[in-house]
Design an enzyme around this catalytic site. Structure first.
Site, short mmCIF file in Angstrom:
data_model
loop_
_atom_site.label_atom_id
_atom_site.label_comp_id
_atom_site.label_asym_id
_atom_site.label_seq_id
_atom_site.Cartn_x
_atom_site.Cartn_y
_atom_site.Cartn_z
N HIS A 1 92.14 -66.14 -12.44
CA HIS A 1 93.42 -65.71 -13.00
C HIS A 1 93.75 -64.24 -12.70
O HIS A 1 94.82 -63.76 -13.11
CB HIS A 1 93.42 -65.93 -14.52
CG HIS A 1 93.46 -67.37 -14.92
ND1 HIS A 1 92.32 -68.14 -15.05
CD2 HIS A 1 94.50 -68.19 -15.20
CE1 HIS A 1 92.66 -69.37 -15.41
NE2 HIS A 1 93.97 -69.43 -15.50
N HIS B 1 94.30 -73.42 -8.77
CA HIS B 1 93.27 -74.24 -9.39
C HIS B 1 93.90 -75.39 -10.18
O HIS B 1 95.08 -75.36 -10.50
CB HIS B 1 92.38 -73.39 -10.31
CG HIS B 1 93.13 -72.66 -11.38
ND1 HIS B 1 93.70 -71.42 -11.18
CD2 HIS B 1 93.42 -73.01 -12.66
CE1 HIS B 1 94.29 -71.03 -12.29
NE2 HIS B 1 94.14 -71.98 -13.20
N CYS C 1 96.78 -77.37 -23.36
CA CYS C 1 96.68 -77.15 -21.92
C CYS C 1 95.30 -76.59 -21.62
O CYS C 1 94.63 -76.05 -22.51
CB CYS C 1 97.77 -76.22 -21.42
SG CYS C 1 97.85 -74.64 -22.25
N HIS D 1 91.90 -76.63 -18.36
CA HIS D 1 91.39 -76.86 -17.01
C HIS D 1 90.26 -77.89 -17.06
O HIS D 1 89.35 -77.76 -17.88
CB HIS D 1 90.83 -75.56 -16.43
CG HIS D 1 91.76 -74.40 -16.53
ND1 HIS D 1 91.75 -73.52 -17.60
CD2 HIS D 1 92.76 -73.99 -15.72
CE1 HIS D 1 92.68 -72.61 -17.43
NE2 HIS D 1 93.31 -72.87 -16.29
N GLU E 1 90.60 -78.85 -29.45
CA GLU E 1 91.52 -77.86 -30.01
C GLU E 1 92.19 -78.33 -31.29
O GLU E 1 92.35 -77.56 -32.23
CB GLU E 1 92.60 -77.50 -28.98
CG GLU E 1 92.09 -76.70 -27.80
CD GLU E 1 93.19 -76.08 -26.99
OE1 GLU E 1 94.38 -76.20 -27.38
OE2 GLU E 1 92.90 -75.46 -25.95
N TYR F 1 102.83 -74.26 -9.78
CA TYR F 1 103.58 -73.06 -10.11
C TYR F 1 102.73 -71.81 -9.96
O TYR F 1 101.50 -71.86 -9.89
CB TYR F 1 104.16 -73.14 -11.52
CG TYR F 1 103.17 -73.47 -12.61
CD1 TYR F 1 102.28 -72.53 -13.10
CD2 TYR F 1 103.14 -74.75 -13.15
CE1 TYR F 1 101.38 -72.83 -14.09
CE2 TYR F 1 102.23 -75.08 -14.15
CZ TYR F 1 101.36 -74.12 -14.61
OH TYR F 1 100.45 -74.43 -15.59
N GLU G 1 98.92 -67.24 -13.43
CA GLU G 1 98.68 -68.68 -13.44
C GLU G 1 99.12 -69.26 -12.11
O GLU G 1 100.30 -69.46 -11.86
CB GLU G 1 99.46 -69.35 -14.59
CG GLU G 1 98.94 -69.01 -15.97
CD GLU G 1 97.63 -69.70 -16.29
OE1 GLU G 1 97.08 -70.39 -15.41
OE2 GLU G 1 97.15 -69.54 -17.42
N GLU H 1 98.62 -72.58 -10.57
CA GLU H 1 98.06 -73.84 -11.02
C GLU H 1 98.70 -75.05 -10.36
O GLU H 1 99.91 -75.09 -10.10
CB GLU H 1 98.18 -73.97 -12.54
CG GLU H 1 97.32 -72.96 -13.28
CD GLU H 1 97.21 -73.20 -14.76
OE1 GLU H 1 96.18 -72.82 -15.33
OE2 GLU H 1 98.16 -73.73 -15.35
N TRP I 1 104.12 -70.47 -18.71
CA TRP I 1 104.19 -71.75 -18.01
C TRP I 1 104.98 -72.81 -18.76
O TRP I 1 105.32 -73.84 -18.20
CB TRP I 1 102.78 -72.28 -17.74
CG TRP I 1 101.97 -72.50 -18.99
CD1 TRP I 1 101.92 -73.62 -19.77
CD2 TRP I 1 101.09 -71.55 -19.62
NE1 TRP I 1 101.08 -73.43 -20.85
CE2 TRP I 1 100.55 -72.18 -20.77
CE3 TRP I 1 100.69 -70.25 -19.31
CZ2 TRP I 1 99.64 -71.53 -21.62
CZ3 TRP I 1 99.79 -69.61 -20.14
CH2 TRP I 1 99.28 -70.25 -21.28
#
Length: 202
Positions: free
Chosen positions: A47, A54, A89, A91, A109, A125, A136, A138, A181
C-alpha cells in the site's frame, strides 16, 4: 438511521510460532491487470506509494428491508481510520478463494455469517488515501448478500455499524468522509445489488 457502537470484544492476533509470539506478517496476493496471480507482498508495503496491484474483496450485505449494512472503521486502524465504508472489505490470503476470504472476514469483523452471499463481479482501481498517504491499487472481487442474525462487531476493526436506505446513505455521505474506495466499489456492485434488493431503491 440508528447506529450501533461495537461492544468490547477483545481479539487475540495470530502469532507466528517461529517469531517468539510476534504476529506473523500478513501477505497479500499480487496480480496483473487480468487478475492472474504473479506473487506476494507484505500488506503495508503493497500500500506504499505508488502501490502494488493486489487482490482484494468488498462485501455489501443487506437486511430483509433492503437496507445496506455500513461499518465505520475503528479509530485505531492504520488505514482509513474512523470513516464509513461498505459492510466488509479486505484481502484474501495467498491462494485463498475470494469468496472464502469474504465469508471468513465478515465473520471475523462482524461476528455473523451471511444468510446468503454471491459474487457481483470485479473492479480494478487506483485510489490514494490523502489522510494516510497510502495507495489502494486493487483488483477487487465484489459480493452481495443478506444478513439476518444479530451483529457482534470486533471493536478493534469496527467503531459502529448502521443499516441505511439509499436516502440515508446519501445524507451520510454528505455529512462525513467515507473510505476512498467506497464510491467505486458501490457503483460496480449496483447491478447485483438491485437484483438482490428489488424495489428497495438502489
Amino acid at each position: 438511521m440508528p447506529t450501533s457502537p461495537a461492544a468490547d470484544r477483545p481479539r487475540t492476533p495470530a502469532a507466528d510460532p517461529s517469531s517468539n509470539g510476534a504476529p506473523a506478517p500478513i501477505l497479500l496476493e499480487l496480480v496483473d491487470e487480468t487478475g492472474a496471480t504473479i506473487g506476494t507482498a507484505e500488506k503495508l508495503s503493497a500500500h506504499l506509494p505508488p502501490g502494488r496491484l493486489h487482490r482484494a474483496f468488498s462485501v455489501f450485505l443487506f437486511d430483509r428491508e433492503g437496507r445496506l449494512l455500513l461499518q465505520r472503521r475503528a479509530a485505531g486502524k492504520y488505514h482509513s481510520p474512523g470513516v464509513w465504508s461498505n459492510t466488509c472489505c479486505g484481502h484474501p490470503y495467498p491462494g485463498e478463494p475470494p469468496f472464502v476470504a469474504a465469508a471468513r472476514r465478515t465473520a471475523e469483523e462482524l461476528g455473523v455469517a451471511p444468510a446468503l452471499m454471491r459474487e457481483a463481479g470485479t473492479v480494478r482501481y487506483n485510489h490514494p488515501d490523502p489522510a494516510s498517504g497510502l495507495v489502494e491499487q486493487e483488483y477487487n472481487h465484489l459480493f452481495v448478500g443478506v444478513v439476518t442474525a444479530p451483529l457482534d462487531p470486533d471493536p478493534e476493526e469496527i467503531g459502529e455499524t448502521a443499516f441505511v436506505s439509499p436516502t440515508e446513505l446519501a445524507a451520510l455521505r454528505t455529512a462525513g468522509p467515507f473510505s476512498a474506495w467506497f464510491p467505486t466499489v458501490l457503483d460496480a456492485a449496483l447491478p447485483a445489488v438491485r437484483e438482490l434488493t428489488g424495489d428497495a431503491g438502489w
